[in-house]
Design a protein around this motif. Structure first.
Motif, mmCIF file in Angstrom:
data_model
loop_
_atom_site.group_PDB
_atom_site.id
_atom_site.type_symbol
_atom_site.label_atom_id
_atom_site.label_comp_id
_atom_site.label_asym_id
_atom_site.label_seq_id
_atom_site.Cartn_x
_atom_site.Cartn_y
_atom_site.Cartn_z
ATOM 1 N N ASP A 78 9.436 -2.189 -2.153
ATOM 2 C CA ASP A 78 8.396 -2.580 -1.260
ATOM 3 C C ASP A 78 8.944 -4.030 -0.897
ATOM 4 O O ASP A 78 8.543 -4.882 -1.154
ATOM 5 C CB ASP A 78 7.756 -3.340 -3.156
ATOM 6 C CG ASP A 78 6.333 -3.860 -2.928
ATOM 7 O OD1 ASP A 78 5.357 -3.342 -2.116
ATOM 8 O OD2 ASP A 78 5.635 -4.901 -3.694
ATOM 9 N N PRO B 29 1.312 4.751 -7.536
ATOM 10 C CA PRO B 29 0.957 4.605 -5.767
ATOM 11 C C PRO B 29 1.610 6.082 -5.102
ATOM 12 O O PRO B 29 2.773 6.612 -6.071
ATOM 13 C CB PRO B 29 2.358 3.149 -5.314
ATOM 14 C CG PRO B 29 2.895 3.032 -6.677
ATOM 15 C CD PRO B 29 1.928 3.534 -7.729
ATOM 16 N N LYS B 30 1.371 5.937 -3.547
ATOM 17 C CA LYS B 30 2.503 6.895 -3.224
ATOM 18 C C LYS B 30 3.590 6.384 -2.433
ATOM 19 O O LYS B 30 3.714 5.905 -1.898
ATOM 20 C CB LYS B 30 0.927 8.034 -1.901
ATOM 21 C CG LYS B 30 1.742 8.707 -1.395
ATOM 22 C CD LYS B 30 0.353 10.137 -0.313
ATOM 23 C CE LYS B 30 1.285 10.404 0.394
ATOM 24 N NZ LYS B 30 2.089 11.207 -0.354
ATOM 25 N N SER C 78 0.997 -1.068 -0.131
ATOM 26 C CA SER C 78 0.177 -0.014 0.116
ATOM 27 C C SER C 78 0.884 1.772 0.022
ATOM 28 O O SER C 78 0.052 2.133 -0.729
ATOM 29 C CB SER C 78 -1.083 0.086 1.194
ATOM 30 O OG SER C 78 -0.240 -0.046 2.432
ATOM 31 N N ASP C 79 2.174 1.460 0.885
ATOM 32 C CA ASP C 79 2.832 2.420 0.752
ATOM 33 C C ASP C 79 4.463 2.006 0.237
ATOM 34 O O ASP C 79 5.229 1.998 1.074
ATOM 35 C CB ASP C 79 2.844 3.363 2.002
ATOM 36 C CG ASP C 79 1.314 3.483 1.983
ATOM 37 O OD1 ASP C 79 1.137 4.743 1.657
ATOM 38 O OD2 ASP C 79 0.597 3.499 3.522
ATOM 39 N N THR D 56 5.575 6.760 0.097
ATOM 40 C CA THR D 56 6.412 7.433 1.043
ATOM 41 C C THR D 56 8.382 7.798 1.687
ATOM 42 O O THR D 56 8.703 6.841 1.364
ATOM 43 C CB THR D 56 5.937 5.841 2.570
ATOM 44 O OG1 THR D 56 4.608 6.397 2.282
ATOM 45 C CG2 THR D 56 6.311 6.732 3.869
#
Length: 435
Positions: free
Chosen positions: A314, A428-429, A257-258, A431
């Motif tokens: 990831d 995706p964003k 997700s991040d 981080t």
């Protein structure tokens, strides 16, 4: 000197002949083989030898003996067994359970026999369910039938303390599935561990499935876990090898997700060069001459030392890299352009097995935001002149083609820029995790 192999026994050659005719379709399902006496006469041998050869094919599950009528090629219409279908959503009030529905849709007559017992678990089941020595399990023992033939065993074990007084204790169909009942009890399974073992059946399995001699089985052990990692169901599926085709459907997992972007450290030099080499090999396989030279390790090492090289991870695995700095390449950018505050992108690479998720777009958005945060005016790059797909890629991501420079001994030179702070919001964003 070559040594010839030992000649095959006559009964083996008899088996070889009819095995081949079954394989090539000369003898189709249900076809009757010659009698023992006819085979013995054809091969000028004894009836005992003919029977030996036929018994080999019986043991292999290719033919059946139906005395006194003779030997016949076994008819096979295997069931397609899909373990991954277990967690697919079902209606809450279906007319039939998933197995009966599938067989009915295939035009076959399906049925099942279910019994429920409370038992002391075997060591394997106890270990899989992490039970104490004295804990009992409820087991739903099920035999599934297709066209009147027992096709497989499906024995599902549950900790008795979880399912007592629930529908799972009733020897009836649960059309919406035992998994749904478990979820309603507060024990939803979110993952399963599968193990498949191929072996000969136990006497009990052979009896329940009415197996002939020589029929192997695949045993599918499935353990279901809740979100907090608690095992709540242990299944033993026994699948006769002559009645099943096991089919798995797999898909590439999505990114986390991040995904994290972090500065490369000194020990990441090899990681960055491997990502670069990986991209160069892929480009070469497509007939593109970009980056077909050894990675410039000293330059990468300096970028790392200066905090300009970044890695995208990831699930803690490096999947991409990008280098950004404020140095305008004098071979490409004019002195007037170099005077404009800008962030320059270099060496942007995404692993091929992470492609398709727009990680490149996400890195460009990240660099654009970084440029704006630092009070810069532009995000710029110079692309390989002959890579048309790459030039289109940047044009589609908000970059304007400034011009193309044909500098001596340089293959890049297609200059692009977009205003700092412009975000495409694709992918995706990322981080940022600073050092």
């Amino acid at each position: 000197m070559a040594v010839s192999g030992r000649p095959r026994a006559l009964y083996q050659r008899i088996a070889d002949k009819y095995r081949g005719e079954i394989a090539d379709g000369t003898l189709g399902p249900g076809a009757r083989l010659p009698t023992e006496a006819e085979i013995a006469a054809d091969w000028d041998t004894s009836r005992t030898t003919a029977v030996q050869g036929l018994r080999v094919l019986v043991n292999e599950g290719l033919i059946i003996s139906d005395r006194p009528r003779g030997y016949f090629v076994r008819s096979r219409q295997p069931m397609v067994y899909r373990p991954q279908a277990e967690f697919r959503k079902r209606p809450l009030s279906p007319e039939l359970d998933a197995f009966l529905t599938q067989m009915t849709d295939d035009g076959r007559e399906a049925g099942q026999r279910i019994e429920v017992q409370v038992i002391t678990p075997t060591d394997d089941i106890r270990e899989r369910l992490r039970l104490s020595e004295r804990e009992l399990v409820a087991v739903r023992r099920r035999i599934r039938f297709i066209d009147g033939i027992p096709f497989n065993i499906n024995d599902s074990h549950f900790p008795l303390s979880l399912v007592q007084d629930s529908e799972i204790m009733s020897p009836e169909d649960i059309a919406r599935g035992a998994n749904t009942v478990l979820a309603e009890l507060g024990y939803e399974q979110v993952r399963a561990l599968d193990k498949i073992q191929v072996r000969m059946p136990t006497p009990d399995e052979a009896d329940r499935l009415q197996l002939g001699p020589g029929t192997p089985v695949a045993v599918h052990h499935c353990t279901g876990y809740t979100q907090d990692g608690r095992p709540v169901r242990a299944v033993v599926n026994v699948l006769p090898g002559d009645r099943h085709v096991i089919m798995y459907e797999r898909s590439r997992p999505s990114l986390g997700s991040d995904p994290v972007i972090r500065p490369a450290a000194e020990g990441d030099l090899r990681t960055v060069t491997e990502l670069w080499e990986h991209a160069a090999d892929w480009l070469n396989s497509r007939g593109i001459d970009q980056w077909q030279y050894p990675p410039r390790s000293e330059r990468i090492k300096q970028n790392i030392a200066d905090g300009e090289c970044w890695i995208v991870e990831d699930d803690a695995v490096p999947v991409a890299t990008i280098t950004v700095d404020k140095h305008a390449d004098s071979d490409f950018w004019s002195s007037e352009e170099a005077a404009e505050p800008a962030l320059y992108v270099h060496r942007m690479v995404v692993r091929r097995d992470a492609s398709g998720y727009e990680l490149g777009s996400a890195m460009l958005d990240w660099a654009s935001q970084r440029a704006a945060t630092q009070g810069l005016q532009w995000l710029r790059l110079d692309a390989w002149r002959d890579n048309g797909d790459l030039l289109t890629y940047y044009s589609n991501r908000g970059f304007t083609h400034v011009r193309t420079v044909d500098a001596e001994n340089r293959r890049s030179g297609a200059l692009f820029q977009r205003p700092a702070g412009r975000i495409q919001d694709v992918g995706p964003k990322l981080t940022t995790r600073d050092a």
